[in-house]
Write an enzyme that holds these catalytic residues in place. Sequence first.
Site, mmCIF file in Angstrom:
data_model
loop_
_atom_site.group_PDB
_atom_site.id
_atom_site.type_symbol
_atom_site.label_atom_id
_atom_site.label_comp_id
_atom_site.label_asym_id
_atom_site.label_seq_id
_atom_site.Cartn_x
_atom_site.Cartn_y
_atom_site.Cartn_z
ATOM 1 N N LYS A 80 5.706 -94.596 -14.406
ATOM 2 C CA LYS A 80 6.461 -94.579 -15.669
ATOM 3 C C LYS A 80 6.104 -93.291 -16.436
ATOM 4 C CE LYS A 80 6.956 -99.577 -15.473
ATOM 5 N NZ LYS A 80 6.729 -100.887 -16.111
ATOM 6 N N THR B 293 0.927 -99.057 -14.047
ATOM 7 C CA THR B 293 1.739 -98.427 -13.019
ATOM 8 C C THR B 293 1.434 -96.929 -13.034
ATOM 9 O OG1 THR B 293 3.502 -97.997 -14.582
ATOM 10 C CG2 THR B 293 3.666 -100.028 -13.318
ATOM 11 N N ARG C 167 5.821 -94.460 -7.277
ATOM 12 C CA ARG C 167 5.829 -95.893 -7.590
ATOM 13 C C ARG C 167 4.519 -96.463 -7.076
ATOM 14 N NH1 ARG C 167 10.632 -96.539 -9.493
ATOM 15 N NH2 ARG C 167 10.127 -98.592 -10.294
ATOM 16 N N ASP D 157 -2.675 -104.274 -20.071
ATOM 17 C CA ASP D 157 -1.674 -103.819 -19.109
ATOM 18 C C ASP D 157 -0.886 -102.702 -19.789
ATOM 19 O OD1 ASP D 157 0.544 -103.356 -17.560
ATOM 20 O OD2 ASP D 157 1.175 -105.451 -17.428
ATOM 21 N N GLU E 170 -6.585 -100.355 6.451
ATOM 22 C CA GLU E 170 -7.109 -101.545 5.755
ATOM 23 C C GLU E 170 -8.575 -101.376 5.440
ATOM 24 O OE1 GLU E 170 -4.939 -104.373 8.459
ATOM 25 O OE2 GLU E 170 -5.603 -105.800 6.906
ATOM 26 N N TYR F 204 -2.428 -97.212 9.533
ATOM 27 C CA TYR F 204 -3.113 -98.328 8.876
ATOM 28 C C TYR F 204 -4.483 -97.895 8.398
ATOM 29 C CZ TYR F 204 -0.480 -102.598 8.864
ATOM 30 O OH TYR F 204 0.416 -103.571 8.535
#
Length: 421
Positions: A231, A228, A237, A202, A58, A56
């Site tokens: 692509k 993203t 991803r 975007d 955070e 983790y």
Amino acid sequence: MASYIDSSLHQIDPQIAKLLEGEYERQTKTLVMIPSENYASRAVLQTMGSILTNKYAEGYPSERYYNGCAYYDMGENLAKERARKLFKAEHVNVQPHTGSSANMAAYYAILEIGDTVLGMSTEHGGHLTHGKNLNFSGKWYDYHSYGVSKKDERLDYDEIREIAKKVKPKLIVCGASAYPRIIDFEIFKSIADEVGAYLMSDVAHIIGLIAAGEHPDPVPHSHIVTSTTHKTLRGPRGAIIMCKRELAEAVDRAVFPGTQAGPLMHQIAAKAVCFREAQSFGFKEYQRQIIKNAAILAETLMERGFRLTTGGTDNHLMMIDLSDKGLNGRDAADMLEEAGIAANKNSIPFDTRPPAITSGVRFGTPALTTRGMKEEEMRLIGGWISDVLSNPKNQDLRMKTRACIEELCEQFPIYLDILNW
Ligand SMILES: *Cc1c(COP(=O)(O)O)cnc(C)c1O
């Protein structure tokens, strides 16, 4: 087919091991022509499948809510630094899990529930998160749409300006999932300025072209740029948000704690790897070849009598309009799959068929170009697509085409070095 996975997976979970092998074979033996897909490098895959998934982290570098994050800080800082340099952005957040979560966070940073937004209609190529009624974006915001013009299926900036003046949005969103032409961010910015709106670009699909300088740059003209990384950028991803300095704090707080908790640090480190890869000379060449390949494929299809929307392409993707061929997009994509070509059905502008059927098929060249295919192969492939779609009743032809495709694929292997993991 040689196995590329560790033998321990076969022992622990033979079902998943078998599935991975089957998928490896599919990716090897078929032509991946879905424009949003690609083959991530071995270095990216290795980082994603690493022990960085265990912890983790955070918060942000030097401001974590957990101890023991020294290496995670280094990884996230590297990713941010590299992205900032690559895109000359004032601020970058590399934590969004995926494109849709990046868009959600971007909206959360600058909008209140019920605010007015103007984006590209999903029927004309916009993304689900650009106000589709079934998506949170369409439900939580007063989302209005612009489309492409009936005349040439391209963005009509005068019309967009008129709509913007009428609906007075707080935010204008540009960018698309199925638009084969250049997007003029400078004009979008002038429209946003005229109506006092923020501009968000975007660029999920075209980010690789932008990184290589092969598409106009949204960064100088946009308050926020989302994208993203999986692509055309060919990374893991995931997604990033870039923004002007004055929005940095709002964007960071919108990602965490606004819309996400623990970041996917293995994915973030893999993003750092893909930004490094994108800085190489080979990457620029790669993006150029994607565009060259798309142009040749488009030319071949048009020579064989297919109409492409907008009459062609400027980028990595194109759409065939099947309305005059007695064939719909769903059946066409199924036939192509049978022949060994993965493409997807897609609504064309002003489509008369529903989204589950459509009148179009969408093709892209990023994944084929990663395999090393060039103009000559595009002409071959364009010919095969034309043959299959011109003879929908001929299953024998699809089988023969499949054999030809497997032969071609053998000459362009993926992950040659995958056995050396
Ligand atoms: C792919 C895409 C996204 C993000 O999609 P995810 O599947 O959530 O990663 C966002 N916007 C556009 C324009 C896209 O094409």
